[in-house]
Design a protein around this motif. Structure first.
Motif, PDB file in Angstrom:
ATOM      1  N   PRO B  53       0.819  -1.220   0.000  1.00 51.08           N
ATOM      2  CA  PRO B  53       0.000   0.000   0.000  1.00 51.08           C
ATOM      3  C   PRO B  53       0.853   1.271   0.000  1.00 51.08           C
ATOM      4  N   ARG B  55       0.828   3.561  -2.736  1.00 51.65           N
ATOM      5  CA  ARG B  55       0.396   4.109  -4.022  1.00 51.65           C
ATOM      6  C   ARG B  55      -0.232   5.493  -3.914  1.00 51.65           C
ATOM      7  N   ASP B  56      -0.164   6.136  -2.745  1.00 53.65           N
ATOM      8  CA  ASP B  56      -0.910   7.386  -2.551  1.00 53.65           C
ATOM      9  C   ASP B  56      -0.031   8.623  -2.699  1.00 53.65           C
ATOM     10  N   VAL B  57      -0.668   9.689  -3.175  1.00 55.16           N
ATOM     11  CA  VAL B  57      -0.064  11.021  -3.131  1.00 55.16           C
ATOM     12  C   VAL B  57      -0.868  11.804  -2.097  1.00 55.16           C
ATOM     13  N   THR B  58      -0.202  12.282  -1.046  1.00 60.01           N
ATOM     14  CA  THR B  58      -0.928  12.968   0.026  1.00 60.01           C
ATOM     15  C   THR B  58      -0.223  14.269   0.408  1.00 60.01           C
ATOM     16  N   GLY B  68       3.941   8.301  -2.701  1.00 63.24           N
ATOM     17  CA  GLY B  68       4.230   6.915  -2.351  1.00 63.24           C
ATOM     18  C   GLY B  68       5.212   6.290  -3.331  1.00 63.24           C
ATOM     19  N   VAL B  71       3.804   4.805  -6.577  1.00 66.75           N
ATOM     20  CA  VAL B  71       3.077   5.634  -7.537  1.00 66.75           C
ATOM     21  C   VAL B  71       3.851   5.597  -8.850  1.00 66.75           C
ATOM     22  N   GLU B  75       1.300   8.367 -13.220  1.00 62.64           N
ATOM     23  CA  GLU B  75       0.295   8.783 -12.235  1.00 62.64           C
ATOM     24  C   GLU B  75       0.773  10.012 -11.456  1.00 62.64           C
ATOM     25  N   HIS B  79      -0.994  13.745 -11.475  1.00 62.87           N
ATOM     26  CA  HIS B  79      -1.753  13.982 -10.246  1.00 62.87           C
ATOM     27  C   HIS B  79      -2.042  15.486 -10.086  1.00 62.87           C
TER      28      HIS B  79
END
Lengths: 216, 326
Positions: B53, B55-58, B68, B71, B75, B79
């Motif tokens: 897990p 895979r996030d952009v935060t 992440g 990613v 992507e 983003h």
């Protein structure tokens, strides 16, 4: 799973000896593959069953992968080294996808995996459990002579000479259109730059993608 | 390609356990599979981390951005948050590789890239990065694309990544998790110049896993962008590149982040250029004066002297593009 600690970013210490032993190993490995597979001479050939006389330790690690190609489910036993490209061409008989550089530098092997265009030569098949793959053979809508609009556009725009890069160009073009990078010829050129054409049909390729994108 | 075992892990604990047993992590695989085929890389076990897990952009608590490790380049570039807050990252990503490769390659893998030096890839050539102590074929060889900054007598290879130049400029932090827990490494300390150990390219410890690249918050408004100069307009590695971010308030440059690619053994941060800019008003003369400092300490090889002038001009042009003139 091996218990060795390779950390191959740090090469082995003894240079001349290690280089010799690597060459020896390659020679042995090639010979084994030739005897074991005996099919086609490709570098990361899918070897067949172990030849008589080899111990289990010499059998290259292999696995089983189930994936969908052009809507049809396939399960294959593969050497872990098998690329998606070689799985398609050598085991599934789908030779429409071409092998150009085999190094991610030409785009001839472009296919869609889960809807995204990728280089099949750099995708290890063993990693693609459950994946949905679309190749040039699966692009046209029906069983008859209907063509995908981009295939038709390639013919109408005369977008190939030798044709070797064409399946990759078309699969890449489908990806390019789906991604929405067809706003101008300049944009299409940039977003089709992962596909090399040695005949130099770039102007016509761009027109074909433009035509198919416009007709969408 | 040498035979290898394959295991796919579903969580970070599983990945670290496999990493501790000597497994080599694989994410996008675009570099690793290629180098394995050339037998430059010979891992005995591949640990597939693509299901982790990461895979996030935060947006971070402090207002920075956390990308992440898994990613994909495509992507991350697309983003909305990346495009809006750090165009230099999106531009660098989209000027790198090809659309197909960007659909496969990940952010974590990108900064783990190995050099594209042709002698490194050629297992019959001398290369201290690949076979320590074997020598450097590039030193007396065809070295037009090699480094003019940060080289040693052991290695003159450049770092190939574009987005790493943006990360260097923005002073990113690489987040890692390993057998000894979590840590962050400043980007300046993450990629290692060759020195006497060119085979060590990243400050990653055995079994460690990159979880994210974090961009610290910068004062707003921030203008940024990436310029790439290469032999082909697209799908080619940089001969020279420039990543620039500027914060201008009240007509004065308050913050300047500048780095260059294609010229150094690692992405080359340009603190002298940054210092020259801060506190000044944007002007054509300022861009030219600051850019003159870009090649400080450069030592060209037989075939790449042109990179000195190219670097200065690239930096000057990108300062003008990002900063405009008041």
């Amino acid at each position: 799973m091996s218990s060795e600690l390779p950390d191959s970013r740090v090469p082995p210490e003894a240079e001349p000896a290690s280089r010799l032993s690597r060459r020896t190993f390659i020679a042995v490995a090639t010979a084994t593959a030739a005897v074991g597979g005996g099919v086609v001479v490709v570098r990361n050939l899918v070897p067949g069953p172990s030849p008589l006389g080899t111990t289990p330790a010499e059998t290259p690690p292999s696995g089983r992968v189930s994936l969908t190609v052009n809507g049809k489910r396939h399960t294959a036993e593969i050497d872990n080294r098998t690329s998606l490209l070689d799985l398609l061409r050598e085991q599934l008989g789908l030779t429409g996808t071409k092998k150009g550089c085999d190094a991610g530098a030409c785009g001839a092997c472009t296919v869609l995996v889960d809807g995204r265009r990728v280089n099949a030569c750099l995708a290890l098949a063993v990693r693609l459990e459950g994946a949905e793959v679309t190749t040039i053979e699966g692009l046209a809508p029906g069983e008859d002579d209907d063509l995908h609009p981009l295939q038709q556009a390639f013919i109408e725009q005369d977008a190939f000479q030798c044709g070797y890069c064409t399946p990759g160009q078309i699969m890449s073009g489908v990806g390019c259109i789906r991604e929405g990078h067809t706003g101008s010829r300049e944009e299409i050129r940039e977003w089709m730059s992962g596909n090399i054409c040695r005949c130099g049909c770039y102007v016509q390729v761009v027109r074909a993608v433009e035509q198919a994108a416009g007709g969408k | 390609m040498h035979p290898f075992s394959y295991v796919k892990v579903s969580d970070i604990a599983g990945a670290l356990a496999a990493g501790r047993r000597g497994g080599r992590y694989i994410a996008g695989g675009t570099m690793l599979v290629d180098l394995m085929r050339e037998t430059v890389e010979r891992p005995s076990t591949l640990v597939d981390i693509s299901a982790l897990p990461l895979r996030d952009v935060t947006v971070t608590a402090r207002g920075g951005l956390r990308i992440g490790a898994l990613v994909r380049m495509a992507e991350a570039a697309a983003h909305p948050k990346v495009r809006a807050t750090y165009p230099v990252i999106s531009q660098a990503l989209e000027l790198g590789a090809s659309p197909q490769l960007r659909n496969m390659a990940t952010i974590g893998g990108n900064i783990m890239q190995r050099t594209r030096c042709a002698y490194f890839r050629d297992v019959t050539a001398a290369c201290n990065k690949r076979d320590p102590g074997s020598g450097c074929a590039a030193l007396g060889g065809f070295n037009r694309t090699h480094a003019i900054l940060g080289a040693s007598d052991q290695c003159v290879a450049t770092h190939p990544s574009d987005v790493a130049v943006a990360f260097a400029a923005l002073e990113a932090i690489v987040r890692l998790v390993g057998p000894d827990g979590r840590r962050g490494v400043a980007f300046a300390d993450f990629l290692l110049p060759p020195g006497s150990t060119p085979e060590r390219e990243q400050a990653v410890r055995p079994g460690e896993l990159i979880t994210a690249v974090e961009i610290p918050a910068l004062p707003r408004p921030l203008r940024s962008g990436y310029l790439k100069v290469s032999d082909r307009r697209s799908y080619e590695f940089a001969l020279t590149s420039a990543a620039v971010a500027l914060h201008v308030r009240g007509g004065v440059i308050r913050e300047a982040k500048v780095a260059a690619g294609g010229v150094g053994t690692v992405p080359w941060k340009l603190p002298a250029v940054e210092r020259r800019l801060i506190g000044e008003r944007p002007s054509e003369a300022l861009w030219a004066e600051a850019a003159r400092l870009a090649a400080e300490g450069a030592r060209p090889l037989a075939h790449n002297k042109f990179k000195i002038e190219l670097l200065k001009r690239a930096v000057e042009r990108q300062l003008r593009i990002v900063g405009g003139t008041a």
